[in-house]
Design an enzyme around this catalytic site. Sequence first.
Site, PDB file in Angstrom:
ATOM      1  CB  CYS A 190      -0.920   0.009   1.216  1.00 33.49           C
ATOM      2  SG  CYS A 190      -2.103  -1.340   1.192  1.00 33.49           S
TER       3      CYS A 190
HETATM    4  N1  NAD Z   1      -2.825  -5.986   1.806  1.00 31.85           N
HETATM    5  C1  NAD Z   1      -3.319  -4.948   2.446  1.00 31.85           C
HETATM    6  O1  NAD Z   1      -3.031  -4.748   3.610  1.00 31.85           O
HETATM    7  C2  NAD Z   1      -4.285  -3.975   1.750  1.00 31.85           C
HETATM    8  C3  NAD Z   1      -4.953  -3.034   2.542  1.00 31.85           C
HETATM    9  C4  NAD Z   1      -5.858  -2.160   1.959  1.00 31.85           C
HETATM   10  C5  NAD Z   1      -6.054  -2.210   0.588  1.00 31.85           C
HETATM   11  N2  NAD Z   1      -5.388  -3.101  -0.196  1.00 31.85           N
HETATM   12  C6  NAD Z   1      -5.685  -3.114  -1.616  1.00 31.85           C
HETATM   13  O2  NAD Z   1      -6.507  -4.240  -1.906  1.00 31.85           O
HETATM   14  C7  NAD Z   1      -6.216  -4.743  -3.201  1.00 31.85           C
HETATM   15  C8  NAD Z   1      -5.821  -6.215  -3.111  1.00 31.85           C
HETATM   16  O3  NAD Z   1      -4.667  -6.327  -2.298  1.00 31.85           O
HETATM   17  P1  NAD Z   1      -4.242  -7.671  -1.589  1.00 31.85           P
HETATM   18  O4  NAD Z   1      -3.221  -7.284  -0.588  1.00 31.85           O
HETATM   19  O5  NAD Z   1      -5.426  -8.441  -1.152  1.00 31.85           O
HETATM   20  O6  NAD Z   1      -3.543  -8.416  -2.825  1.00 31.85           O
HETATM   21  P2  NAD Z   1      -3.179  -9.985  -2.925  1.00 31.85           P
HETATM   22  O7  NAD Z   1      -2.120 -10.092  -3.947  1.00 31.85           O
HETATM   23  O8  NAD Z   1      -2.971 -10.559  -1.563  1.00 31.85           O
HETATM   24  O9  NAD Z   1      -4.508 -10.632  -3.488  1.00 31.85           O
HETATM   25  C9  NAD Z   1      -4.993 -10.407  -4.768  1.00 31.85           C
HETATM   26  C10 NAD Z   1      -5.598 -11.700  -5.286  1.00 31.85           C
HETATM   27  O10 NAD Z   1      -6.199 -11.431  -6.545  1.00 31.85           O
HETATM   28  C11 NAD Z   1      -5.931 -12.556  -7.384  1.00 31.85           C
HETATM   29  N3  NAD Z   1      -6.098 -12.126  -8.772  1.00 31.85           N
HETATM   30  C12 NAD Z   1      -5.224 -11.516  -9.589  1.00 31.85           C
HETATM   31  N4  NAD Z   1      -5.782 -11.280 -10.784  1.00 31.85           N
HETATM   32  C13 NAD Z   1      -7.048 -11.735 -10.709  1.00 31.85           C
HETATM   33  C14 NAD Z   1      -8.133 -11.767 -11.625  1.00 31.85           C
HETATM   34  N5  NAD Z   1      -8.021 -11.245 -12.848  1.00 31.85           N
HETATM   35  N6  NAD Z   1      -9.275 -12.331 -11.211  1.00 31.85           N
HETATM   36  C15 NAD Z   1      -9.396 -12.866  -9.972  1.00 31.85           C
HETATM   37  N7  NAD Z   1      -8.411 -12.837  -9.060  1.00 31.85           N
HETATM   38  C16 NAD Z   1      -7.253 -12.283  -9.430  1.00 31.85           C
HETATM   39  C17 NAD Z   1      -4.546 -13.005  -7.001  1.00 31.85           C
HETATM   40  O11 NAD Z   1      -4.318 -14.341  -7.387  1.00 31.85           O
HETATM   41  C18 NAD Z   1      -4.602 -12.819  -5.478  1.00 31.85           C
HETATM   42  O12 NAD Z   1      -5.077 -13.993  -4.835  1.00 31.85           O
HETATM   43  C19 NAD Z   1      -5.110  -3.843  -3.758  1.00 31.85           C
HETATM   44  O13 NAD Z   1      -5.693  -2.827  -4.500  1.00 31.85           O
HETATM   45  C20 NAD Z   1      -4.494  -3.262  -2.500  1.00 31.85           C
HETATM   46  O14 NAD Z   1      -3.872  -2.016  -2.750  1.00 31.85           O
HETATM   47  C21 NAD Z   1      -4.505  -4.010   0.376  1.00 31.85           C
END
Ligand code: NAD
Length: 421
Positions: free
Chosen positions: A255
């Site tokens: 992030c």
């Molecule tokens: N990790 C955090 O602490 C956090 C906090 C707030 C916001 N976010 C935001 O949330 C969003 C996701 O982050 P995350 O940390 O969960 O990422 P992550 O990488 O842990 O998870 C994303 C998932 O999406 C899947 N994926 C990728 N392409 C895909 C598709 N086309 N269709 C279906 N699934 C697909 C991946 O395989 C993965 O399992 C980002 O925008 C991030 O900035 C993350």
Amino acid sequence: MIGLGYVGLPLLAAFHRAGFPTIGFDVDPDKIAALKKGESYLKHLGDTLVKELASGAKFDATLDFSRLAEADVVISCVPTPLGAHLEPDLSYVEKTAEDIAKTLRPQQLIVLESTTYPRTTREIMLPRFEATGLKCGKDFYVAYSPEREDPGRKDFNTQSIPKLVGGIDRISGELALAVYKKAIKQVIPVSSAEVAEAAKLLENIYRAVNIALVNEMKMVLDAMGIDVWEVIRAASTKPFGFQAFYPGPGLGGHCIPIDPFYLTWKAREVGMPTRFIELAGEVNRKMPEYVVNKTLLALNDRGKAMKGANILVLGLAYKPDVDDVRESPSFELIEHLETLGAEVDYHDPHVPRTHKMRHHDLQMTSIDLTPANLKAYDCVLIATHHSAYDWQLIADNSQLIVDTRNAMREVKGRRDHIVAA
Ligand SMILES: NC(=O)c1ccc[n+]([C@@H]2O[C@H](COP(=O)([O-])OP(=O)(O)OC[C@H]3O[C@@H](n4cnc5c(N)ncnc54)[C@H](O)[C@@H]3O)[C@@H](O)[C@H]2O)c1
């Protein structure tokens, strides 16, 4: 739920616990297989949550996106990384919007959760849905609700972190509010998807800028022989108008190093500079280099060269007590030290071995943290302050310690081998 990572999986579980039948969609077959078997691939969530999901009749996980038509509410939590030139990479959001559009049907509500710049929901998602001939606000509904997940946090969880919701139109906002209220304790409606998108960026930019400020203070105060940690403690006694942020070896995670640049990119469209964001990025990105330089000088003081020195980096994850290594500054520290000729190992209780990442492929395995092993290194560099570490054992058995986290603050005995960085 589309995208079953750090954000999507706990959010799906929150809706499941609230009694909703849930389907998880992901493109990663390993994740789908693990979920079906009731195995967690996110250590900090524990096994119970996934076992609970797998054992109930109301949960399924699938790679088959045609099943999106079964859902009344579709929530997307796919990644939003940066490209090679710090530009937003919205390919995951675009792909998901196209997947949803293929099976879009009347009465579906679509919510984007991924962190992104204002107007993404309206400009990237909506046109793909309306290309089907269906109309938003009449046939289907679209909203944005930013995730505020902080993996590893004990005092808040997905259900108890207040949630913002903003619709593309009034009815979409009201529907999303009604849905989220079933699973989340406090849901705060805002007037538009754009306000919700921008609020999330403000939260993360606020952190990036304040972390850069203390990192700069650290370098300035260090040059003056003043302990920045004591200064922060002292300033924190003010009961209002000051919030403590802490310096470190650089920014990490999915992030804070990334999201601010989504706004920088979008701001160019309206001809506005984002000087705070650029400056914070500049300061924060320099931190690994600063730490390596302090390590080099500390070795030099002891008559040792960096070239050929054995260095142990403690902590590969970007923050304590999680196994998340995304954007972790430890990788940059290791590569930088190796470029200067050092022999580097690492230890992390949560990361037994490295795996291939977008920018790094170290192919390393965590060493055992024994007194004998500690003694063998010319320098131990503390990058992440996991609570599992026995700091006294590390202090007692290391020749030289470079501490970027003030982890050594309470150790007893001699301190002439400890250098703050
Ligand atoms: N990790 C955090 O602490 C956090 C906090 C707030 C916001 N976010 C935001 O949330 C969003 C996701 O982050 P995350 O940390 O969960 O990422 P992550 O990488 O842990 O998870 C994303 C998932 O999406 C899947 N994926 C990728 N392409 C895909 C598709 N086309 N269709 C279906 N699934 C697909 C991946 O395989 C993965 O399992 C980002 O925008 C991030 O900035 C993350």
